[in-house]
Write a protein that holds these residues in place. Structure first.
Motif, PDB file in Angstrom:
ATOM      1  N   THR A 197      43.058  16.630  71.815  1.00 51.21           N
ATOM      2  CA  THR A 197      42.604  16.170  70.494  1.00 51.21           C
ATOM      3  C   THR A 197      43.752  16.022  69.505  1.00 51.21           C
ATOM      4  OG1 THR A 197      42.186  18.441  69.737  1.00 51.21           O
ATOM      5  CG2 THR A 197      40.375  17.310  70.849  1.00 51.21           C
ATOM      6  N   ALA A 198      44.985  16.005  70.004  1.00 47.24           N
ATOM      7  CA  ALA A 198      46.146  16.022  69.108  1.00 47.24           C
ATOM      8  C   ALA A 198      46.191  14.822  68.171  1.00 47.24           C
ATOM      9  CB  ALA A 198      47.429  16.088  69.937  1.00 47.24           C
ATOM     10  N   ALA A 199      45.719  13.649  68.619  1.00 44.64           N
ATOM     11  CA  ALA A 199      45.828  12.438  67.811  1.00 44.64           C
ATOM     12  C   ALA A 199      44.530  12.086  67.092  1.00 44.64           C
ATOM     13  CB  ALA A 199      46.260  11.266  68.706  1.00 44.64           C
ATOM     14  N   LEU A 200      43.589  13.025  67.027  1.00 42.62           N
ATOM     15  CA  LEU A 200      42.254  12.698  66.542  1.00 42.62           C
ATOM     16  C   LEU A 200      41.905  13.414  65.239  1.00 42.62           C
ATOM     17  CD1 LEU A 200      40.377  12.957  69.967  1.00 42.62           C
ATOM     18  CD2 LEU A 200      41.414  10.929  68.936  1.00 42.62           C
ATOM     19  N   ASP A 201      41.057  12.754  64.432  1.00 43.20           N
ATOM     20  CA  ASP A 201      40.535  13.417  63.244  1.00 43.20           C
ATOM     21  C   ASP A 201      39.446  14.398  63.668  1.00 43.20           C
ATOM     22  OD1 ASP A 201      38.154  11.972  63.681  1.00 43.20           O
ATOM     23  OD2 ASP A 201      38.720  10.396  62.280  1.00 43.20           O
ATOM     24  N   SER A 202      38.931  15.150  62.706  1.00 46.38           N
ATOM     25  CA  SER A 202      37.982  16.220  63.029  1.00 46.38           C
ATOM     26  C   SER A 202      36.741  15.699  63.741  1.00 46.38           C
ATOM     27  CB  SER A 202      37.569  16.961  61.753  1.00 46.38           C
ATOM     28  OG  SER A 202      38.664  17.657  61.214  1.00 46.38           O
ATOM     29  N   HIS A 203      36.210  14.562  63.281  1.00 43.57           N
ATOM     30  CA  HIS A 203      34.986  14.021  63.869  1.00 43.57           C
ATOM     31  C   HIS A 203      35.217  13.645  65.329  1.00 43.57           C
ATOM     32  CE1 HIS A 203      31.212  11.861  64.242  1.00 43.57           C
ATOM     33  NE2 HIS A 203      31.870  10.790  64.651  1.00 43.57           N
ATOM     34  N   ARG A 204      36.302  12.907  65.602  1.00 46.49           N
ATOM     35  CA  ARG A 204      36.577  12.475  66.962  1.00 46.49           C
ATOM     36  C   ARG A 204      37.001  13.648  67.838  1.00 46.49           C
ATOM     37  NH1 ARG A 204      33.457   8.282  67.211  1.00 46.49           N
ATOM     38  NH2 ARG A 204      34.115   6.527  65.917  1.00 46.49           N
ATOM     39  N   ALA A 205      37.693  14.618  67.255  1.00 50.05           N
ATOM     40  CA  ALA A 205      38.085  15.807  68.015  1.00 50.05           C
ATOM     41  C   ALA A 205      36.852  16.537  68.532  1.00 50.05           C
ATOM     42  CB  ALA A 205      38.933  16.738  67.144  1.00 50.05           C
ATOM     43  N   HIS A 206      35.834  16.639  67.692  1.00 52.69           N
ATOM     44  CA  HIS A 206      34.612  17.302  68.132  1.00 52.69           C
ATOM     45  C   HIS A 206      33.877  16.482  69.189  1.00 52.69           C
ATOM     46  CE1 HIS A 206      35.064  19.823  64.419  1.00 52.69           C
ATOM     47  NE2 HIS A 206      34.673  20.723  65.295  1.00 52.69           N
ATOM     48  N   ASP A 207      33.946  15.134  69.099  1.00 50.28           N
ATOM     49  CA  ASP A 207      33.356  14.292  70.140  1.00 50.28           C
ATOM     50  C   ASP A 207      34.001  14.585  71.495  1.00 50.28           C
ATOM     51  OD1 ASP A 207      31.637  13.045  68.409  1.00 50.28           O
ATOM     52  OD2 ASP A 207      32.858  11.224  68.180  1.00 50.28           O
TER      53      ASP A 207
END
Length: 225
Positions: free
Chosen positions: A166-176
């Motif tokens: 999830t290093a390149a992701l915002d919180s919403h996408r990280a949780h996805d």
């Protein structure tokens, strides 16, 4: 997957660097383990040894009760393709293939027919269905990372090894991404190890461990760095 007394040493001139100290670890089907630790602590070394990309200096790695780390490289590579799914810090996508072709390449390597329904379900879960015919150069960094995760788990590996997924992701996408890895693990009985600095996604983990100076410990026994 089971590690027994696994270590990895490097030579720097006359010095020996203990990148991974003797480690015992068992990851059962249906279990998602998160591993925290500062840069240089040995997390990536652990992951590459687990994945058969490096051979351990001592000890052994087993998959499904079968020896893995001691196999010849050709046989190890064959089992990697069949049983392991890698999610790397960089996407690892082939730059001249569309996303649909990335999946098709996996099918050709494994000599199987395309599982279009599974592919589409993964892309939908990660919010990138509309990018199925895009090239990596046409995707954002976050889209490429999510695409790489979909490709990595597409062939239904028994073991998933994820390095900072999830290093390149915002919180919403990280949780996805975290939810998808947890779903693949818990519903399909996979053994998953996730190296991360992202404490936002630790709630999906069944167990959290900490790596420090090449040694792996349960979180409850060590203070987070």
């Amino acid at each position: 997957m089971r590690l027994t007394g696994v270590s990895r040493d490097y030579h720097q001139g006359k010095e020996i660097v203990h990148a991974l100290r003797a480690t015992d670890l068992e990851v059962r089907g249906g279990e998602l383990i998160g591993i925290l630790g500062p840069s240089g602590s040995g997390k990536s070394t652990l992951l590459t040894v687990m994945g058969g990309l490096r051979t351990p200096t001592t000890g052994s790695v087993e998959i499904g009760g079968q020896p893995f780390s001691t196999l010849p490289e050709k046989k190890r590579a064959q089992l990697r393709r069949q049983y392991l799914g890698f999610v790397l810090q960089t996407s690892g996508l082939v730059p001249f293939l569309t996303l649909a072709d990335q999946f098709a390449l996996h099918d050709r390597v494994l000599r199987r027919t395309t599982a279009a329904e599974r592919r589409d379900q993964l892309l939908d879960a990660l919010g990138i269905s509309e990018r199925v015919h895009a090239y990596p150069s046409q995707m954002s960094g976050g889209e490429k990372q999510r695409a790489a995760i979909a490709v990595a788990v597409y062939h239904d590996p028994k073991v998933i090894l994820a390095d900072e997924p999830t290093a390149a992701l915002d919180s919403h996408r990280a949780h996805d991404v975290a939810r998808l890895l947890a779903q693949q693990t818990h519903e399909l009985g996979k053994a998953t190890v996730m190296v991360t600095h992202d404490e936002r996604i630790l709630p999906v983990c069944d167990r959290v461990m900490v790596m420090h100076d090449g040694a792996l410990s349960d979180q409850e026994h060590i203070e987070l760095p």
